[in-house]
Design an enzyme around this catalytic site. Structure first.
Site, PDB file in Angstrom:
ATOM      1  N   HIS A   1     -38.139 -12.633 -27.091  1.00 17.03           N
ATOM      2  CA  HIS A   1     -39.216 -13.085 -26.206  1.00 17.03           C
ATOM      3  C   HIS A   1     -39.691 -11.963 -25.290  1.00 17.03           C
ATOM      4  CE1 HIS A   1     -38.628 -17.136 -27.654  1.00 17.03           C
ATOM      5  NE2 HIS A   1     -37.325 -16.999 -27.427  1.00 17.03           N
TER       6      HIS A   1
ATOM      7  N   ASN B   1       6.154  -2.691  -0.711  1.00 17.29           N
ATOM      8  CA  ASN B   1       4.945  -2.877  -1.507  1.00 17.29           C
ATOM      9  C   ASN B   1       5.281  -3.834  -2.633  1.00 17.29           C
ATOM     10  OD1 ASN B   1       3.466  -1.048  -0.074  1.00 17.29           O
ATOM     11  ND2 ASN B   1       3.763   0.631  -1.526  1.00 17.29           N
ATOM     12  N   GLY B   2       4.343  -4.693  -3.014  1.00 20.38           N
ATOM     13  CA  GLY B   2       4.591  -5.607  -4.122  1.00 20.38           C
ATOM     14  C   GLY B   2       4.467  -7.050  -3.663  1.00 20.38           C
TER      15      GLY B   2
ATOM     16  N   CYS C   1       0.805  -1.221   0.000  1.00 17.03           N
ATOM     17  CA  CYS C   1       0.000   0.000   0.000  1.00 17.03           C
ATOM     18  C   CYS C   1       0.834   1.266   0.000  1.00 17.03           C
ATOM     19  CB  CYS C   1      -1.082   0.051   1.036  1.00 17.03           C
ATOM     20  SG  CYS C   1      -2.495   0.733   0.183  1.00 17.03           S
TER      21      CYS C   1
ATOM     22  N   LYS D   1     -19.622   0.081  -0.922  1.00 17.95           N
ATOM     23  CA  LYS D   1     -18.539  -0.737  -1.493  1.00 17.95           C
ATOM     24  C   LYS D   1     -18.596  -2.158  -0.953  1.00 17.95           C
ATOM     25  CE  LYS D   1     -14.904  -1.392  -3.945  1.00 17.95           C
ATOM     26  NZ  LYS D   1     -15.227  -1.623  -5.366  1.00 17.95           N
TER      27      LYS D   1
ATOM     28  N   GLU E   1     -25.325   1.612 -12.140  1.00 16.69           N
ATOM     29  CA  GLU E   1     -24.679   2.005 -10.885  1.00 16.69           C
ATOM     30  C   GLU E   1     -24.196   3.453 -10.905  1.00 16.69           C
ATOM     31  OE1 GLU E   1     -22.401  -1.676  -8.790  1.00 16.69           O
ATOM     32  OE2 GLU E   1     -21.698  -1.169 -10.781  1.00 16.69           O
TER      33      GLU E   1
ATOM     34  N   LYS F   1     -23.009  -1.740 -14.678  1.00 15.51           N
ATOM     35  CA  LYS F   1     -22.106  -0.588 -14.532  1.00 15.51           C
ATOM     36  C   LYS F   1     -22.833   0.702 -14.887  1.00 15.51           C
ATOM     37  CE  LYS F   1     -19.648  -1.715 -12.669  1.00 15.51           C
ATOM     38  NZ  LYS F   1     -19.235  -2.818 -11.944  1.00 15.51           N
TER      39      LYS F   1
ATOM     40  N   GLU G   1     -23.062  -7.345 -16.887  1.00 15.93           N
ATOM     41  CA  GLU G   1     -22.139  -6.477 -16.155  1.00 15.93           C
ATOM     42  C   GLU G   1     -22.101  -5.069 -16.772  1.00 15.93           C
ATOM     43  OE1 GLU G   1     -20.779  -6.394 -13.415  1.00 15.93           O
ATOM     44  OE2 GLU G   1     -19.093  -5.025 -13.573  1.00 15.93           O
TER      45      GLU G   1
ATOM     46  N   TRP H   1      -1.923  -3.009   3.146  1.00 12.81           N
ATOM     47  CA  TRP H   1      -3.150  -3.620   2.682  1.00 12.81           C
ATOM     48  C   TRP H   1      -2.756  -5.044   2.369  1.00 12.81           C
ATOM     49  CZ3 TRP H   1      -5.735  -5.823  -1.493  1.00 12.81           C
ATOM     50  CH2 TRP H   1      -7.127  -5.775  -1.405  1.00 12.81           C
TER      51      TRP H   1
ATOM     52  N   ARG I   1      -5.829   5.423  -0.056  1.00 12.32           N
ATOM     53  CA  ARG I   1      -5.595   4.188  -0.808  1.00 12.32           C
ATOM     54  C   ARG I   1      -6.216   2.982  -0.128  1.00 12.32           C
ATOM     55  NH1 ARG I   1      -0.193   4.579  -3.688  1.00 12.32           N
ATOM     56  NH2 ARG I   1      -0.139   2.357  -3.380  1.00 12.32           N
TER      57      ARG I   1
HETATM   58  C1  G6P Z   1     -21.660  -4.187  -3.605  1.00 14.11           C
HETATM   59  C2  G6P Z   1     -20.694  -3.431  -4.503  1.00 14.11           C
HETATM   60  C3  G6P Z   1     -20.517  -4.177  -5.814  1.00 14.11           C
HETATM   61  C4  G6P Z   1     -20.062  -5.603  -5.556  1.00 14.11           C
HETATM   62  C5  G6P Z   1     -21.005  -6.328  -4.597  1.00 14.11           C
HETATM   63  C6  G6P Z   1     -20.397  -7.630  -4.129  1.00 14.11           C
HETATM   64  O1  G6P Z   1     -22.926  -4.145  -4.152  1.00 14.11           O
HETATM   65  O2  G6P Z   1     -21.166  -2.126  -4.739  1.00 14.11           O
HETATM   66  O3  G6P Z   1     -19.561  -3.514  -6.628  1.00 14.11           O
HETATM   67  O4  G6P Z   1     -19.996  -6.295  -6.773  1.00 14.11           O
HETATM   68  O5  G6P Z   1     -21.237  -5.547  -3.437  1.00 14.11           O
HETATM   69  O6  G6P Z   1     -19.270  -7.332  -3.363  1.00 14.11           O
HETATM   70  P1  G6P Z   1     -18.028  -8.282  -3.146  1.00 14.11           P
HETATM   71  O7  G6P Z   1     -17.105  -7.488  -2.265  1.00 14.11           O
HETATM   72  O8  G6P Z   1     -18.552  -9.504  -2.437  1.00 14.11           O
HETATM   73  O9  G6P Z   1     -17.451  -8.609  -4.455  1.00 14.11           O
END
Ligand code: G6P
Length: 612
Positions: A508, A101-102, A2, A607, A492, A489, A485, A75, A27
């Site tokens: 259908h 880091n790495g 991190c 998140k 969202e 996106k 997906e 992290w 971060r």
């Molecule tokens: C939340 C986030 C999504 C994520 C989902 C599952 O809804 O906003 O971006 O895909 O949770 O989260 P996870 O950490 O289990 O992948």
């Protein structure tokens, strides 16, 4: 992995290091630590799990002194987020301290070699091997930088490091390979180090970026830069003019865009050390270490939520196609409250970026209670799901800050491909087929780089379509989950209603919606179902729909049928989702920005959803 900071000068280092660490807080991290070389020939190390504030309050009790020090926010990548695993790590005598880091790829080999020489380990990290290695190679009369360079010659993998030692005090040695590291050139006898410019801007805006294989020596008198193979080299001083907010985002206006653009490197990290070119196989340490007999697996249940569930769907296609094993993909929230059938030989695979999603965790526990073995594909090391599974694969994608998942998704796809390869080679996949997958995985990061070069084209498309109220995303086979997906996106971050559908299902129902105000995004790369997708495109065109097609090789016959073509490179069908999802991430991002939304923290979304 991190944030790294370092200070050497005339002032007390601790408060400066804390301020610098705080600038890297954005971060994400799970623990923090500091090492100060104190005047009486000792290194004081303080580490705490949790927030920098916890480290700060520990320091305020201990009051360690010193004008030379290094600090780190961790992290977790190897080993859970605990105090022993937090950086800095020290040599057994406590006279060398290092932050890193790495990922050290040959950590296991180094660990057993060093253990053979009597070294003992206080942590589960790959990092600790490097500090013991420096101690091991440090011969009489050597400087710190010579010892570090000698150790790095034996290290495989990626690193940004900062090292201090009482054997050669008032000096910081930094080095980089594949993980950023820069020097901050301070005024009047002080030098700084940081993993990004945000760490040093409070004291100086003059920075020297190290190149891969560079190392540098920082003292109150100045700095010298070296290359591991070429000796002393000159690296120019650059003046940073960005404001702090922009620096945190690496110059990108939003974390989401930064993370989209990080994908070539996050994809290199997920495959690093895992591709076996000769045997057409994948080396998966997290599975091997548990000696689980994969031959026992008769069926796999993938359980996940949101974007991770979409990755799981692609995984279903991969595992059935290449490893010939039956797979079901379940919404975790449904699975946990149904009365699911879990037969003998079932492996439950939880896919999660955060490793903390409540429904996914509960589904996993339900499956285990019914006798299933459990596996995780997780980004956050040491997270609950990672700890609660029998074995797994880490993504090593680094922290993902943008709420809408981007780089974690493509890393999940690649981790699933690695697992498929591993399973396949133990079942029906020939070495020749395995090698083909390995080769395609190796090329993938560069190909994603090519897709990112389409950013301007995608932005122009977003400008044209930003006022639409609805979108339809269509794909077949491997591209059906990509359609889901892509639609997710858009929903969202841009708050535009969007549906993902299997292209043939359109007739259908959704076909009734097609008109000028309902643009259709077709995923139409060259794969076995391409001709079928072309027929679906004809159906939409016949009804006057506006079409954006994401194609790969060829696709030129579509030019007369569609309004816009986005062309990505060609790869094997199971990896095409990695390439076709990137322009859809960019499209969602640009639409949201143009519509004036907060892309990094969209309304109502979290998140990590740690509640039901
Ligand atoms: C939340 C986030 C999504 C994520 C989902 C599952 O809804 O906003 O971006 O895909 O949770 O989260 P996870 O950490 O289990 O992948």
């Amino acid at each position: 992995m991190c944030g790294i900071v370092g200070y050497v000068g005339a002032k007390e280092a601790a408060p400066i290091l804390i301020q610098s660490l705080k600038r890297l807080e954005y971060r994400g991290y799970d623990s923090a630590g500091m090492a100060l070389v104190n005047g009486s020939g000792r290194i004081d190390v303080v580490k705490r799990t949790g927030k920098i504030a916890a480290l700060e309050s520990a320091l305020s009790e201990i009051h360690p002194k010193g004008t030379c020090g290094i600090a780190h926010t961790r992290w977790a990548t190897h080993g859970a987020p605990t105090e022993p695993n937090a950086h800095p790590h020290t040599s057994s005598g406590g006279d060398i301290a290092l932050v890193h880091n790495g990922i050290i790829e040959n950590a296991e080999a180094l660990r057993s070699r060093l253990a053979g020489h009597g070294y003992t380990f206080a942590s589960d990290t790959d990092t600790e091997t490097v500090v013991h290695l420096i101690d091991r190679v440090w011969a009489d009369g050597m400087s710190l930088e010579e010892a570090v360079a000698a150790a790095l010659a034996r290290v495989e993998g990626t690193y940004g490091i900062a090292v201090v030692s009482v054997r050669d005090p008032q000096k910081i040695v930094v080095a980089r390979r594949g993980s950023p590291l820069l020097i901050g050139v301070g005024q009047g006898g002080e030098m700084l180090a940081g993993s990004d410019a945000a760490a040093v801007v409070a004291l100086t805006r003059d920075v020297v970026y190290l190149n891969d294989e560079d190392y540098a020596v920082l003292t109150p008198d100045g700095y010298k830069t070296f290359h591991l193979d070429h000796g002393e080299v000159r690296r120019s001083v650059e003046h940073v003019t960005w404001d702090v907010g922009a620096i945190e985002k690496g110059g990108y206006p939003h974390f989401m865009l930064k993370e989209i653009f990080e994908q070539p490197s996050s994809l290199r990290d997920v495959t690093r050390g895992r591709l076996l070119e000769e045997s057409g196989d994948a080396r998966l340490g997290g599975i091997a270490a548990h000696q689980f007999n994969l031959g026992r697996v008769r069926r796999i249940i993938v359980t996940a939520c949101g974007t991770s569930w979409h990755a799981g769907l692609v995984g279903e296609y991969m595992l059935e196609d290449l490893a010939r094993i039956p797979v079901d993909v379940e919404y975790a929230s449904e699975f946990r409250y149904r009365n699911p059938v879990v037969e003998d030989g079932t492996l439950t695979l939880a896919v999660s970026q955060s490793g903390e999603t409540a429904d996914t965790l509960a589904a996993l526990r339900e499956a285990r209670q019914r006798g299933a073995a459990t596996m995780g594909i997780v980004n956050s090391v040491g997270s609950t799901i990672a700890r609660d599974t029998d074995f797994g694969i880490y993504l090593h994608a680094g922290p993902e800050i943008g709420v809408a998942s981007t780089k974690a998704f493509t890393s999940q796809l690649v981790a699933l491909a690695l697992f498929t390869l591993h399973m396949g080679r133990r079942r029906h996949l020939s070495v020749v087929q395995g090698k083909e997958v390995v080769e395609a995985l190796r090329r993938l990061p560069d190909q994603v780089e090519e897709v990112l070069a389409l950013n301007d084209q995608v932005r122009a498309l977003a400008e044209e379509y930003m006022d639409c109220g609805n979108f339809l995303y269509l794909g077949r086979g491997y591209q059906f989950p990509v359609a889901l997906e892509g639609a997710l996106k858009l929903k969202e971050v841009s708050y535009i209603h969007a549906e993902g559908y299997p292209a043939a299902e359109m007739k259908h129902g959704p076909i009734a919606l097609i008109d000028d105000d309902m643009p259709v995004v077709f995923l139409a790369p060259r794969d076995p179902v391409y001709p079928k997708v072309v027929s679906n495109i004809e159906e939409v065109k016949a009804r006057g729909g506006r079409i954006i097609a994401v194609v790969s090789d060829g696709g030129s016959e579509l030019e007369s049928k569609v309004n816009h073509i986005i062309k990505v490179p060609q790869t094997i069908p199971c990896l095409l989702p990695v390439l076709t999802s990137v322009p859809l991430q960019l499209l969602a991002y640009h639409m949201a920005v143009l519509r004036g939304h907060d892309v990094d923290q969209p309304r109502n979304l979290a998140k990590a959803v740690t509640v039901e």
